[in-house]
Design a protein around this motif. Structure first.
Motif, PDB file in Angstrom:
ATOM      1  N   LEU A 228      45.934  50.778  -5.824  1.00  0.00           N
ATOM      2  CA  LEU A 228      45.813  49.554  -5.029  1.00  0.00           C
ATOM      3  C   LEU A 228      44.393  49.353  -4.520  1.00  0.00           C
ATOM      4  O   LEU A 228      44.049  48.254  -4.070  1.00  0.00           O
ATOM      5  N   THR A 229      43.554  50.390  -4.581  1.00  0.00           N
ATOM      6  CA  THR A 229      42.159  50.227  -4.203  1.00  0.00           C
ATOM      7  C   THR A 229      41.495  49.150  -5.049  1.00  0.00           C
ATOM      8  O   THR A 229      40.658  48.382  -4.561  1.00  0.00           O
ATOM      9  N   SER A 230      41.854  49.086  -6.326  1.00  0.00           N
ATOM     10  CA  SER A 230      41.302  48.036  -7.192  1.00  0.00           C
ATOM     11  C   SER A 230      41.744  46.664  -6.722  1.00  0.00           C
ATOM     12  O   SER A 230      40.945  45.719  -6.693  1.00  0.00           O
ATOM     13  N   GLN A 231      43.025  46.525  -6.335  1.00  0.00           N
ATOM     14  CA  GLN A 231      43.493  45.237  -5.839  1.00  0.00           C
ATOM     15  C   GLN A 231      42.760  44.848  -4.555  1.00  0.00           C
ATOM     16  O   GLN A 231      42.505  43.661  -4.313  1.00  0.00           O
ATOM     17  N   VAL A 232      42.430  45.836  -3.711  1.00  0.00           N
ATOM     18  CA  VAL A 232      41.633  45.546  -2.508  1.00  0.00           C
ATOM     19  C   VAL A 232      40.282  44.971  -2.907  1.00  0.00           C
ATOM     20  O   VAL A 232      39.796  43.995  -2.323  1.00  0.00           O
ATOM     21  N   SER A 233      39.661  45.564  -3.922  1.00  0.00           N
ATOM     22  CA  SER A 233      38.364  45.082  -4.400  1.00  0.00           C
ATOM     23  C   SER A 233      38.473  43.662  -4.938  1.00  0.00           C
ATOM     24  O   SER A 233      37.607  42.814  -4.674  1.00  0.00           O
ATOM     25  N   PHE A 234      39.542  43.371  -5.675  1.00  0.00           N
ATOM     26  CA  PHE A 234      39.708  42.035  -6.232  1.00  0.00           C
ATOM     27  C   PHE A 234      40.019  41.008  -5.141  1.00  0.00           C
ATOM     28  O   PHE A 234      39.506  39.891  -5.152  1.00  0.00           O
ATOM     29  N   ALA A 235      40.895  41.388  -4.197  1.00  0.00           N
ATOM     30  CA  ALA A 235      41.366  40.437  -3.187  1.00  0.00           C
ATOM     31  C   ALA A 235      40.256  40.025  -2.231  1.00  0.00           C
ATOM     32  O   ALA A 235      40.358  38.968  -1.587  1.00  0.00           O
ATOM     33  N   ARG A 236      39.218  40.830  -2.108  1.00  0.00           N
ATOM     34  CA  ARG A 236      38.125  40.480  -1.193  1.00  0.00           C
ATOM     35  C   ARG A 236      37.493  39.144  -1.534  1.00  0.00           C
ATOM     36  O   ARG A 236      36.949  38.470  -0.664  1.00  0.00           O
ATOM     37  N   THR A 237      37.535  38.756  -2.805  1.00  0.00           N
ATOM     38  CA  THR A 237      36.881  37.520  -3.223  1.00  0.00           C
ATOM     39  C   THR A 237      37.753  36.288  -2.996  1.00  0.00           C
ATOM     40  O   THR A 237      37.281  35.171  -3.205  1.00  0.00           O
ATOM     41  N   GLU A 238      39.004  36.475  -2.588  1.00  0.00           N
ATOM     42  CA  GLU A 238      39.939  35.345  -2.502  1.00  0.00           C
ATOM     43  C   GLU A 238      40.109  34.790  -1.095  1.00  0.00           C
ATOM     44  O   GLU A 238      40.561  33.650  -0.939  1.00  0.00           O
ATOM     45  N   LEU A 239      39.784  35.558  -0.075  1.00  0.00           N
ATOM     46  CA  LEU A 239      40.139  35.197   1.295  1.00  0.00           C
ATOM     47  C   LEU A 239      38.909  35.087   2.174  1.00  0.00           C
ATOM     48  O   LEU A 239      37.982  35.907   2.073  1.00  0.00           O
ATOM     49  N   ALA A 240      38.917  34.086   3.055  1.00  0.00           N
ATOM     50  CA  ALA A 240      37.790  33.920   3.972  1.00  0.00           C
ATOM     51  C   ALA A 240      37.745  35.049   4.997  1.00  0.00           C
ATOM     52  O   ALA A 240      36.666  35.464   5.429  1.00  0.00           O
ATOM     53  N   ASP A 241      38.903  35.528   5.431  1.00  0.00           N
ATOM     54  CA  ASP A 241      38.963  36.617   6.416  1.00  0.00           C
ATOM     55  C   ASP A 241      39.301  37.938   5.734  1.00  0.00           C
ATOM     56  O   ASP A 241      40.072  38.753   6.254  1.00  0.00           O
ATOM     57  N   SER A 242      38.717  38.150   4.552  1.00  0.00           N
ATOM     58  CA  SER A 242      39.083  39.317   3.752  1.00  0.00           C
ATOM     59  C   SER A 242      38.707  40.632   4.422  1.00  0.00           C
ATOM     60  O   SER A 242      39.382  41.643   4.213  1.00  0.00           O
ATOM     61  N   ALA A 243      37.646  40.657   5.244  1.00  0.00           N
ATOM     62  CA  ALA A 243      37.222  41.918   5.871  1.00  0.00           C
ATOM     63  C   ALA A 243      38.354  42.499   6.724  1.00  0.00           C
ATOM     64  O   ALA A 243      38.680  43.685   6.627  1.00  0.00           O
ATOM     65  N   LEU A 244      38.973  41.653   7.561  1.00  0.00           N
ATOM     66  CA  LEU A 244      40.059  42.117   8.421  1.00  0.00           C
ATOM     67  C   LEU A 244      41.290  42.483   7.601  1.00  0.00           C
ATOM     68  O   LEU A 244      41.898  43.537   7.798  1.00  0.00           O
ATOM     69  N   ARG A 245      41.671  41.628   6.682  1.00  0.00           N
ATOM     70  CA  ARG A 245      42.889  41.865   5.903  1.00  0.00           C
ATOM     71  C   ARG A 245      42.765  43.128   5.041  1.00  0.00           C
ATOM     72  O   ARG A 245      43.708  43.911   4.943  1.00  0.00           O
ATOM     73  N   MET A 246      41.612  43.308   4.417  1.00  0.00           N
ATOM     74  CA  MET A 246      41.446  44.498   3.566  1.00  0.00           C
ATOM     75  C   MET A 246      41.364  45.771   4.400  1.00  0.00           C
ATOM     76  O   MET A 246      41.748  46.844   3.938  1.00  0.00           O
ATOM     77  N   THR A 247      40.876  45.669   5.636  1.00  0.00           N
ATOM     78  CA  THR A 247      40.915  46.824   6.534  1.00  0.00           C
ATOM     79  C   THR A 247      42.364  47.246   6.791  1.00  0.00           C
ATOM     80  O   THR A 247      42.695  48.437   6.783  1.00  0.00           O
ATOM     81  N   GLY A 248      43.237  46.274   7.006  1.00  0.00           N
ATOM     82  CA  GLY A 248      44.650  46.576   7.188  1.00  0.00           C
ATOM     83  C   GLY A 248      45.250  47.225   5.953  1.00  0.00           C
ATOM     84  O   GLY A 248      46.040  48.175   6.052  1.00  0.00           O
ATOM     85  N   ALA A 249      44.885  46.731   4.766  1.00  0.00           N
ATOM     86  CA  ALA A 249      45.417  47.305   3.527  1.00  0.00           C
ATOM     87  C   ALA A 249      44.981  48.755   3.359  1.00  0.00           C
ATOM     88  O   ALA A 249      45.791  49.627   3.033  1.00  0.00           O
TER      89      ALA A 249
END
Length: 688
Positions: A228-249
């Motif tokens: 799922l680390t790869s999905q975290v890397s991919f998802a960062r480009t999709e969301l404006a608040d990706s820093a917070l959301r990916m921290t939760g992931a």
């Protein structure tokens, strides 16, 4: 990593975790939509390239086929690193041509060194960062080698290549935005939910004494979580608040790994019969169905109740304290998992999210250098063959060899990659020849071209998403447009087509032999993992190792997963499996010592036990001799006795240290002979 002692493990848990393998299908869900999006993006890119009169417009189609991925975040992430790698490669290509435009030997030597450097960087990186590094390598070959006979054109070629790639990136981005391609962050959230359910079931079974998964099953689960680390890397480009959301992931992922460790530790201590029935019953009642604690006060109260579940004249033993602490840790980590997933899905920070959590991977610079050396050697050998052969147009062969050799390090099975080149390139050549000589001359216009290219693009996409045929699909789908040679003024002369593509066939043969005759050694790769575990453990024994942290546990699991991968490529013999089991056990020991040191560092600030904690820390820095495990158990008993008179928060800290010491003592005893045999445990005269 926390201690992972295991007793007997049954297969029932493994069967619960391992779902029936899905039958491979040529049309998995979403495949038709993926093919249609890729086809539309290719045609949009080609149309724009033709309209803008870009030199070699086929590069725009190649870019789309390379970037084609099922998820939007994958496309955006790969496009970002493709652009960065292309720009870096273009700058280096211009520099090499400017410096060695009149000296082919020096120029080709510079290209070989650059390819090797990019392979080293690509080996150390992950996901599309690695792709960007590799692209920077073979872009030098595409631009520089293509201009080896006309160095004055290198700047123009670089500009056109960058322009074609930008057209491809914009085209695929537009198509995926318009068609609403699936998002990576939704898949990440679904993966975390599934992982949390499986981890929760393991924890429930372990506490209640049911069969826990075998090594293969829990490693499969850990692999899915780490992936799922790869999905975290991919998802960062999709969301404006990706820093917070990916921290939760990331917080949820690390907590799930910790829960696996706790479950394994509990599954190991219960069969030993070292826990009294009254305490075991109390632990199981408090654990219940695994619902996490509401807050810290509730957790500390539960811990206090369990510590006093034993009669006053017979306080808990270190083994019982170990069970209590590991069970309470399960409930605590369960809250981290729940809050991390909430943060990802809702975009608001939940109460328990680790802000500075970092998922670390095992990096091995030595193996990276060993990956770079064959690429440099293979390219140099191909250059020698081409130069000595004196054939016209051999730059095409060199370009292809440089590209595929560089990309081959993305997979362990280089033999499959070589076969993919040997099959995919001729297949793309045959399809291109049929189109070029029998179909395209009898029509005109972009709509006609789009209809004729659709079957080829669909076939390439279906091969790409089929795991076993991916190497063939990569060579077929990506290099079809290169072989076809679409240009603003296209030449349909079959003689020129054959002359142009003869060198691609030669490159496929060279690549096949380069990639299949000397594949990397799985034994050597596994040895490097074992060496890293041993080095980390030696540092723990002298008090210089890392303390327990998200980086440590994720790195430890990554090591184990890599070790399992390389073990799977070795003959399945008892000795091979014993080596893997030893790597697992020594990694567990490192985690137990790291956890003990973390809690002892915190306990050092408690005045009532500061002296005793200092003596324990000094003992951990001088672990040696056959009685090391016994001394750890004695120290754990002393600290446990002192914990009974401390406030709840301090008692919790000291109990964590007791648990780590007990787990380390068990693993020290189990691995004593191996530690002495391999010189990992320092002898008395070498201990500080």
């Amino acid at each position: 990593m926390t201690a992972m002692e295991q007793g007997g493990t049954g297969m029932a848990g493994a069967r619960r975790l391992r779902q029936p393998a899905a039958r491979p299908t040529w049309l998995p869900p979403g495949s038709i939509a993926f093919c249609l999006r890729s086809w539309a993006a290719v045609m949009l890119a080609l149309g724009a390239a033709f309209w803008l009169q870009i030199d070699s417009p086929a590069s725009a189609g190649v870019t789309v086929m390379i970037l084609s991925q099922p998820l939007r975040g994958q496309i955006l992430s790969k496009a970002l690193y493709r652009m960065a790698g292309t720009l870096a490669g273009a700058v280096v290509a211009i520099g090499l041509v400017a410096a060695f435009g009149q000296d082919r030997i020096m120029f080709l030597g510079g290209v070989a060194l650059w390819l090797g450097l990019c392979v080293v960087l690509g080996t150390l990186a992950r996901d599309f960062r690695a792709y960007g590094a590799l692209l920077a390598g073979y872009t030098v070959a595409i631009i520089g080698i293509g201009c080896i006979d006309r160095p004055e054109d290198v700047f123009t070629v670089a500009i056109f290549r960058v322009s074609a790639i930008m057209i491809g990136i914009v085209s695929i981005a537009i198509v995926n935005d318009v068609t609403g391609s699936p998002t990576a962050w939704h898949r990440l959230a679904a993966g975390l939910r599934r992982g949390a359910a499986e981890v929760g079931q393991i924890a429930h079974d372990a506490v209640n004494g049911r069969a826990t998964p075998d090594d293969g099953a829990w490693l499969d689960l850990a692999a899915r979580i780490m992936a799922l680390t790869s999905q975290v890397s991919f998802a960062r480009t999709e969301l404006a608040d990706s820093a917070l959301r990916m921290t939760g992931a990331r917080s949820a992922m690390v907590a799930m790994l910790d829960m696996i460790s706790c479950s394994r530790a509990i599954g190991g201590v219960l069969p030993a019969g070292a826990v009294r029935p009254a305490i075991l019953a109390a632990v199981r009642r408090r654990f219940g169905d695994g619902t996490p604690f509401a807050d810290e006060d509730a957790a500390r109260q539960a811990l206090n109740d369990l510590l006093h579940a034993a009669p006053a004249d017979a306080p808990p033993t270190p083994a019982e304290a170990y069970l209590i602490e590991r069970t309470m840790a399960l409930l605590s980590y369960g809250r981290w998992v729940r809050d991390g997933i909430r943060t990802l899905e809702e975009g608001r920070a939940a109460p328990r999210v680790a802000r500075d959590v970092r998922i670390a991977r095992q990096q091995d610079p030595v193996l990276a250098l060993l990956n770079g050396a064959p690429v440099m050697t293979g390219f140099a050998a191909a250059a020698l063959i081409c130069v000595l052969g004196g054939l016209p147009g051999t730059t095409t062969t060199l370009l292809q060899v440089a590209t595929i050799l560089t990309l081959s390090i993305t997979t362990f099975d280089t033999r499959a990659f070589g076969i993919g080149a040997l099959v995919g390139v001729p297949l793309s050549t045959v399809c291109a020849m049929v189109l070029d000589t029998r179909i395209l001359p009898y029509g005109s216009g972009l709509p006609f071209l789009a209809l004729m290219l659709a079957p080829v693009i669909f076939a390439g996409c279906l091969l790409l998403i089929h795991p076993r045929l991916m190497p063939v699909g990569l060579n077929f789908g990506v290099f079809f447009f290169i072989v076809l040679g679409l240009d603003n003024v296209h030449n349909y002369d079959p003689t020129q087509f054959v002359d142009r593509n003869l060198h691609y066939m030669l490159s496929a043969v060279i690549l096949f032999f380069a990639l299949t005759l000397a594949p990397p050694s799985a034994r050597r790769r596994r040895f490097r993992i074992a060496s890293a575990v041993a080095t980390t453990l030696r540092r723990q024994f002298i008090g210089r190792g890392d303390i327990a942290s998200p980086a440590l546990i994720s790195r430890q699991y990554d090591r184990l997963l890599q070790a399992r991968t390389w073990t799977g490529h070795l003959p399945r013999k008892p000795a091979t499996l014993r080596v893997f089991d030893r790597i697992v056990s020594l990694g567990d020991l490192n985690g137990a010592l790291a956890r003990a040191r973390r809690h002892l560092a915190r306990a050092a600030a408690i005045p009532a036990v500061a002296g005793q904690v200092a003596r324990t820390q000094a003992m951990l820095r001088a672990l040696h001799g056959p009685d090391a495990a016994g001394r750890l158990l004695d120290q754990a008993a002393h600290l446990l006795a002192a914990a009974g008179h401390l406030p709840p928060a301090d008692r919790e800290t000291l109990l964590g240290a007791v648990s780590g010491l007990f787990g380390a003592a068990r693993l020290l005893d189990r691995n004593a002979r191996a530690l002495r045999h391999y010189g990992i445990l320092p002898p008395p005269e070498a201990a500080p």
